[in-house]
Scaffold this active site. Structure first.
Site, PDB file in Angstrom:
ATOM      1  N   LYS A 182      25.154  23.623 -15.261  1.00  0.00           N
ATOM      2  CA  LYS A 182      26.238  24.855 -15.197  1.00  0.00           C
ATOM      3  C   LYS A 182      25.820  25.532 -16.608  1.00  0.00           C
ATOM      4  CE  LYS A 182      29.345  22.175 -12.566  1.00  0.00           C
ATOM      5  NZ  LYS A 182      30.204  21.055 -12.638  1.00  0.00           N
ATOM      6  N   LYS A 223      28.305   9.652  -1.185  1.00  0.00           N
ATOM      7  CA  LYS A 223      28.965  10.963  -1.044  1.00  0.00           C
ATOM      8  C   LYS A 223      29.196  11.019   0.632  1.00  0.00           C
ATOM      9  CE  LYS A 223      28.075  11.648  -5.186  1.00  0.00           C
ATOM     10  NZ  LYS A 223      29.287  11.806  -5.933  1.00  0.00           N
ATOM     11  N   ARG A 226      34.982  11.095 -13.379  1.00  0.00           N
ATOM     12  CA  ARG A 226      34.804  11.329 -14.814  1.00  0.00           C
ATOM     13  C   ARG A 226      35.568  12.376 -15.352  1.00  0.00           C
ATOM     14  NH1 ARG A 226      30.194  13.554 -12.902  1.00  0.00           N
ATOM     15  NH2 ARG A 226      29.734  15.489 -13.530  1.00  0.00           N
ATOM     16  N   GLY A 283      25.671  15.921  -7.719  1.00  0.00           N
ATOM     17  CA  GLY A 283      25.179  16.922  -8.710  1.00  0.00           C
ATOM     18  C   GLY A 283      24.121  17.641  -8.461  1.00  0.00           C
TER      19      GLY A 283
HETATM   20  C1  MV4 Z   1      25.860  22.455  -0.549  1.00  0.00           C
HETATM   21  C2  MV4 Z   1      25.561  24.038  -0.635  1.00  0.00           C
HETATM   22  C3  MV4 Z   1      25.639  24.765   0.380  1.00  0.00           C
HETATM   23  N1  MV4 Z   1      26.001  23.941   1.655  1.00  0.00           N
HETATM   24  N2  MV4 Z   1      26.178  22.116   0.699  1.00  0.00           N
HETATM   25  C4  MV4 Z   1      24.997  21.427  -5.234  1.00  0.00           C
HETATM   26  C5  MV4 Z   1      25.530  20.416  -5.906  1.00  0.00           C
HETATM   27  C6  MV4 Z   1      26.139  19.426  -5.188  1.00  0.00           C
HETATM   28  N3  MV4 Z   1      27.202  18.905  -5.603  1.00  0.00           N
HETATM   29  C7  MV4 Z   1      26.271  20.219  -3.861  1.00  0.00           C
HETATM   30  N4  MV4 Z   1      25.708  21.400  -4.007  1.00  0.00           N
HETATM   31  C8  MV4 Z   1      25.697  22.293  -3.035  1.00  0.00           C
HETATM   32  N5  MV4 Z   1      25.927  21.646  -1.555  1.00  0.00           N
HETATM   33  C9  MV4 Z   1      26.121  23.049   1.629  1.00  0.00           C
HETATM   34  N6  MV4 Z   1      26.717  22.242   3.021  1.00  0.00           N
HETATM   35  C10 MV4 Z   1      25.306  24.399  -1.802  1.00  0.00           C
HETATM   36  C11 MV4 Z   1      25.369  23.677  -2.965  1.00  0.00           C
HETATM   37  C12 MV4 Z   1      25.113  24.213  -4.363  1.00  0.00           C
HETATM   38  C13 MV4 Z   1      23.945  24.805  -4.707  1.00  0.00           C
HETATM   39  C14 MV4 Z   1      22.711  24.759  -3.746  1.00  0.00           C
HETATM   40  C15 MV4 Z   1      21.817  25.342  -4.334  1.00  0.00           C
HETATM   41  C16 MV4 Z   1      21.310  26.126  -5.285  1.00  0.00           C
HETATM   42  C17 MV4 Z   1      22.517  25.935  -6.170  1.00  0.00           C
HETATM   43  C18 MV4 Z   1      23.826  25.406  -5.946  1.00  0.00           C
HETATM   44  C19 MV4 Z   1      24.714  25.522  -6.818  1.00  0.00           C
HETATM   45  C20 MV4 Z   1      26.063  25.058  -6.366  1.00  0.00           C
HETATM   46  C21 MV4 Z   1      26.012  24.345  -5.155  1.00  0.00           C
END
Ligand code: MV4
Length: 453
Positions: free
Chosen positions: A237, A116, A292, A164
């Protein structure tokens, strides 16, 4: 030419791939575990080979057995679906070395986007906005605190090998940050065999909006618009929709262009997803790429009319994309509810078991992607999603009304499901108003008595 495909997956996505192959005149080979004999995809494929015991580590994760089945049945290609081996670059390489097409990107793209931190750096160089944070992994507590002070709290710590939402920690000050840094490292080491972590400014309560990409092997990259996946719980989700009720047409254009640039920077081929988080002011930031097909792909199919699984197969066969970016038309609004065998009133505890009566909704604008039926027993070994209900309408209001109607018709007896929860969410003024961020579901659950779902 692809004449026969091995489907290295189970459940609804395996059935989805069987159906696409049938329409393309391609023969299918299902591989299945001892727990999945009853699954519809095994019944509907042309051939089926049992590859091992119920646990996925004894079957769907066994690259060696899957490739053996592919050799025995003489398939031309393997479709990995989502999960399992779909983002395993070694598996993609093994397929290639056995002269079997892996229906997905090149192993090198999977590997690069799987790190990542490298993914972020790659798209940043291509001009895609990223969240401010460390340049690459952080190797010591001292460095962590130094970079942490510079970017300011709150800070999120992420595993380089994560994704994820797995292996993420949030810190609000130097003291908790030092502690969380060490926890994140050891968790990452345990979960992924790679303790490397990087840090970012934590964007509070963002929206989670992703762009669907299609890229052919001749260098053409298109985006097919976005999906708003903000309604989620612990990174699972629950509801996805397109278009996002939050995006303006200007923001959509800029994000779509950024998504295409990100895929081009990865020399991407086949279907993929560029994930962004979007803050309340419309700032958007790349967070990762999923290499994917995704669970929620039908939302895009309903809005664009493009069959993403067929496109994946055509791309793997070396065909050129027949469309240009300007040819893609967006019609109306689509929404998907994930139907899980879980009890939402009991903290989403899994509810495997035998389905008694099963009656799936239908009618104009309603689609059900599911491998289950009356009398089917949901095995306890895999994730709890047993189907997806997708509604399409001329606009968001009509799609939501249609979804509520379809949920009301859906009968699944004998087990608990997320259907009543979906009906409660679809009745909630905040959701109806299109205001949901990633904080929405938890907030909804805390203010809604469980007897309402
Ligand atoms: C974040 C974020 C806020 N700030 N990065 C969640 C899944 C992964 N793909 C990256 N995610 C996130 N990254 C930064 N810098 C918020 C999420 C996030 C999330 C975080 C806490 C609780 C639920 C979430 C749902 C979607 C994305």
């Amino acid at each position: 030419m692809i004449q026969k495909i091995l489907i290295a997956n189970r459940g609804e996505i395996a059935l989805r791939i069987v159906r696409a192959c049938r329409e393309l005149g391609i023969k299918t080979l299902a591989v299945y575990s001892e727990a999945d004999v009853q699954s519809l995809h095994v019944q509907l494929a042309d051939e089926a080979i049992c590859i091992g015991g119920p646990k996925s580590t004894d079957s769907y994760m066994r690259a060696d057995r899957i490739i053996s089945a592919a050799e025995i049945a003489d398939v031309d290609a393997i479709h990995p679906g989502y999960g399992f081996l779909s983002e395993n670059s070694k598996f993609a390489e093994q397929c290639a070395s056995c002269n079997i097409k892996f229906i997905g990107p090149k192993a090198e793209s999977i590997r690069m986007m799987g790190d990542k931190s490298v993914a972020k750096e790659t798209v940043r160089k291509a001009g895609v906005p990223i969240v401010p944070g460390s340049d690459g992994p952080i190797d010591s507590e001292a460095e962590a605190v130094k970079v942490g002070r510079k970017i300011g709290y709150p800070i999120i710590i992420k595993a380089v090998a994560g994704g994820g939402g797995r292996g993420m920690r949030i810190a609000h000050n130097d003291v908790s940050f030092a502690k969380e840094y060490h926890i994140a490292r050891s968790e990452a080491e345990k979960s992924f065999g790679n303790g490397s972590v990087y840090i970012e400014k934590y964007i509070q309560n963002p929206r989670h909006i992703e762009f669907q990409i299609l890229a052919d092997s001749h260098g053409k990259v298109l985006h097919l618009g976005e999906r708003d996946c903000s309604v989620q719980r612990r990174h699972q989700k629950l509801i996805e929709e397109s278009p996002s009720p939050f995006l303006t047409s200007d923001l959509r254009k800029r994000m779509g262009k950024a998504a295409v640039r990100a895929a081009e920077a990865a020399q991407y081929e086949n279907a993929g997803t560029i994930e962004f988080i979007v803050d309340a002011r419309g700032g958007f930031y790349f967070i990762e790429m999923n290499t994917r097909i995704q669970v929620e792909h039908p939302v895009t199919e309903e809005v664009t009319g493009i069959d993403l699984i067929k496109e994946q197969i055509r791309i793997a066969a070396g065909e050129k994309l027949g469309l240009d970016q300007n040819d893609i038309e967006y019609r109306g609004h689509a929404i998907e509810c994930r139907i899980n065998a879980e009890d939402p009133a009991r903290n989403f505890t899994p509810s495997p078991g035998t389905i008694g009566l099963y009656y799936a909704p239908g009618g104009h604008g309603v689609r059900v992607d599911s491998h289950v039926y009356s009398g089917y027993t949901i095995p306890p070994y895999y994730d709890s999603m047993i189907g997806k209900l997708i509604a399409h309408g001329d606009n968001r209001k009509m799609a939501l009304e249609r979804m509520y109607r379809a949920l009301s018709e859906y009968l699944i007896r004998g087990i608990k499901t997320t259907i009543p929860l979906h009906k409660a969410i679809l009745s909630d003024p905040a959701f109806i108003a299109g205001k949901a961020t990633t904080a929405y579901l938890e907030e909804f659950l805390s203010r809604t008595p469980p007897d309402l779902f």
